[in-house]
Scaffold this active site. Structure first.
Site, PDB file in Angstrom:
ATOM      1  N   PHE A  15      47.557  41.989  48.830  1.00 59.36           N
ATOM      2  CA  PHE A  15      47.483  41.251  47.457  1.00 59.36           C
ATOM      3  C   PHE A  15      48.834  41.784  47.432  1.00 59.36           C
ATOM      4  O   PHE A  15      50.258  41.055  46.982  1.00 59.36           O
ATOM      5  CB  PHE A  15      47.090  41.653  45.993  1.00 59.36           C
ATOM      6  CG  PHE A  15      47.351  40.675  45.197  1.00 59.36           C
ATOM      7  CD1 PHE A  15      47.620  39.447  45.182  1.00 59.36           C
ATOM      8  CD2 PHE A  15      47.613  41.401  43.315  1.00 59.36           C
ATOM      9  CE1 PHE A  15      47.762  38.017  44.028  1.00 59.36           C
ATOM     10  CE2 PHE A  15      47.633  40.195  42.514  1.00 59.36           C
ATOM     11  CZ  PHE A  15      48.164  39.053  43.300  1.00 59.36           C
ATOM     12  N   ARG A  35      50.592  54.800  51.696  1.00 57.62           N
ATOM     13  CA  ARG A  35      51.036  56.189  51.593  1.00 57.62           C
ATOM     14  C   ARG A  35      50.874  56.413  53.485  1.00 57.62           C
ATOM     15  O   ARG A  35      51.158  57.788  53.557  1.00 57.62           O
ATOM     16  CB  ARG A  35      49.373  56.857  50.984  1.00 57.62           C
ATOM     17  CG  ARG A  35      49.536  56.729  50.201  1.00 57.62           C
ATOM     18  CD  ARG A  35      48.448  57.582  48.835  1.00 57.62           C
ATOM     19  NE  ARG A  35      47.905  56.636  48.005  1.00 57.62           N
ATOM     20  CZ  ARG A  35      47.979  58.162  46.753  1.00 57.62           C
ATOM     21  NH1 ARG A  35      49.049  58.557  46.847  1.00 57.62           N
ATOM     22  NH2 ARG A  35      47.960  57.576  45.299  1.00 57.62           N
ATOM     23  N   ALA A 141      44.474  36.381  48.465  1.00 62.24           N
ATOM     24  CA  ALA A 141      45.876  36.790  49.471  1.00 62.24           C
ATOM     25  C   ALA A 141      45.614  35.762  50.443  1.00 62.24           C
ATOM     26  O   ALA A 141      46.987  35.483  50.974  1.00 62.24           O
ATOM     27  CB  ALA A 141      46.158  38.428  49.582  1.00 62.24           C
ATOM     28  N   LYS A 192      35.714  39.598  36.163  1.00 68.27           N
ATOM     29  CA  LYS A 192      34.931  38.780  37.123  1.00 68.27           C
ATOM     30  C   LYS A 192      34.583  39.418  38.278  1.00 68.27           C
ATOM     31  O   LYS A 192      33.791  38.517  38.556  1.00 68.27           O
ATOM     32  CB  LYS A 192      35.790  37.412  36.904  1.00 68.27           C
ATOM     33  CG  LYS A 192      37.002  38.105  37.416  1.00 68.27           C
ATOM     34  CD  LYS A 192      37.301  38.222  39.102  1.00 68.27           C
ATOM     35  CE  LYS A 192      38.648  38.780  39.551  1.00 68.27           C
ATOM     36  NZ  LYS A 192      39.110  39.198  41.455  1.00 68.27           N
ATOM     37  N   ASN A 257      33.450  41.182  46.474  1.00 71.39           N
ATOM     38  CA  ASN A 257      32.434  41.499  45.349  1.00 71.39           C
ATOM     39  C   ASN A 257      31.309  40.163  45.833  1.00 71.39           C
ATOM     40  O   ASN A 257      30.045  40.743  45.433  1.00 71.39           O
ATOM     41  CB  ASN A 257      32.814  41.166  44.139  1.00 71.39           C
ATOM     42  CG  ASN A 257      34.181  42.616  43.585  1.00 71.39           C
ATOM     43  OD1 ASN A 257      33.519  43.956  43.217  1.00 71.39           O
ATOM     44  ND2 ASN A 257      35.090  41.607  43.506  1.00 71.39           N
ATOM     45  N   VAL A 280      38.482  48.039  48.641  1.00 78.42           N
ATOM     46  CA  VAL A 280      37.701  48.372  47.241  1.00 78.42           C
ATOM     47  C   VAL A 280      36.805  47.124  47.034  1.00 78.42           C
ATOM     48  O   VAL A 280      38.027  46.283  46.962  1.00 78.42           O
ATOM     49  CB  VAL A 280      38.730  49.355  46.465  1.00 78.42           C
ATOM     50  CG1 VAL A 280      37.630  49.051  44.588  1.00 78.42           C
ATOM     51  CG2 VAL A 280      39.171  50.525  46.834  1.00 78.42           C
TER      52      VAL A 280
END
Length: 338
Positions: A15, A35, A141, A192, A257, A280
């Site tokens: 995203f 990073r 995305a 959500k 999810n 994640v």
């Protein structure tokens, strides 16, 4: 726009990358911070974020950086697109590296564990005095990268912030709407994810369309009920950042999810599901925080309670899902003027 802006996007996931690239394609200088030094070099050399958005060509106006200080030097705006667990750390490190008038926009859909803080609250604590806003909506995305027409909501108490973000991001295939309700927009984006896990479970268990319709509407009722206790406007949940994001996340296998829910219903353990993911799934972290806060505030959230029983109390997935979806509530729509 009548000038070129310098923009930093913190977070090199899918995203953050697509948001940064749309701004760059609109003619602004964009610095994408991540990073991983090797991946930053790869992005600059190949004009592609091969790890998260393979095949998506990046504008020459976008450059990747592995050093935060270089990425944010003399920028006008910073978009923060890191997971909620590292949001405060990154923002705190940003504090003394930008000027006081630098606009800070959260792209993160999550909740901080300690104190149940939304990202706008973290920004106010770590970046006092800065103009801030939050961006959220039904924004997968990969679909944005493919050029499918999408929309998002920029929420801020400052009209000049919503106008600026609109002008930076608006293009033929990405539409920007505005809101003053930051809490409502953030809660829609964060909560959500919990219900998307339930939707994935329902899909894997082959429940019918009627059940899906009931799950979505009861989810929306729970979200808005909780949001009012947090000071948000329940009407915000009728927009893109509420029902729009909920429908997309609860119906697409592109949603992390949703995929978690499907895998759980197929008998995979939570640890093995998460180990196989490259990004994640915020709904897992949000669930425990939401249940604890709902209990503390005495907000009735039967769907959250049921999912918590499945994931953290190891109760049988199908039995709990059946019991949960067979429970009636006294009132269909709350907040209706009588």
């Amino acid at each position: 726009m009548d000038r070129m802006y310098r923009v930093a996007v913190l977070g090199g996931g899918s995203f953050g990358t697509v948001i940064g690239n749309m701004i760059a394609e609109n003619g602004h200088e964009v610095r994408l911070w991540l990073r991983n030094t090797a991946r930053a070099a790869q992005i600059n050399a190949e004009r592609e974020n091969r790890e998260y958005l393979p095949g998506y060509t990046l504008s020459d106006y976008l450059q990747a950086y592995a050093e935060l200080e270089q990425a944010v030097e003399n920028v006008d705006l910073v978009f923060v697109a890191v997971p909620s667990a590292s949001f405060r750390e990154v923002v705190a490190d940003l504090q003394h590296r930008v000027t006081p008038d630098t606009v800070i926009i959260s792209l993160t859909k999550g909740i901080e564990a300690y104190g149940f803080k939304l990202m706008s609250q973290v920004l106010r604590e770590e970046m006092p005095g800065h103009p801030i806003g939050v961006l959220s909506g039904p924004n997968l995305a990969r679909e944005i990268a493919a050029g499918h027409i999408s929309g998002s909501v920029i929420a801020s108490e400052l009209p000049e912030v919503t106008r600026l973000v609109h002008d930076l991001l608006h293009c033929r295939s990405f539409l920007i709407f505005s809101s003053h309700d930051m809490f409502g927009v953030e809660l829609g984006g964060a909560l959500k994810n919990v219900y998307a896990i339930l939707a994935g479970i329902g899909a894997s268990l082959s429940f019918g369309e009627n059940t899906v319709g009931m799950l979505l509407t009861r989810s929306l009722a729970e979200m808005s009920r909780f949001a009012v206790h947090m000071g948000a406007n329940p009407m915000t949940f009728l927009g893109l950042s509420g029902v729009g994001d909920l429908v997309v996340t609860c119906s697409s296998p592109l949603s992390r999810n949703y995929r978690v829910g499907m895998a759980l219903a197929e008998g995979q353990g939570l640890e093995s599901v998460l180990a196989g993911m490259d990004q994640v799934a915020e709904g897992i972290n949000t669930l425990a925080l939401l249940k604890r806060e709902a209990d503390r505030r005495e907000v009735e959230m039967p769907l959250v309670q049921g999912l918590y029983q499945m994931l953290h109390e190891k109760q049988p997935v199908e039995a709990v899902f059946n019991a949960m979806m067979s429970t009636e509530e006294a009132q269909d729509v709350e907040f209706v003027v009588r």
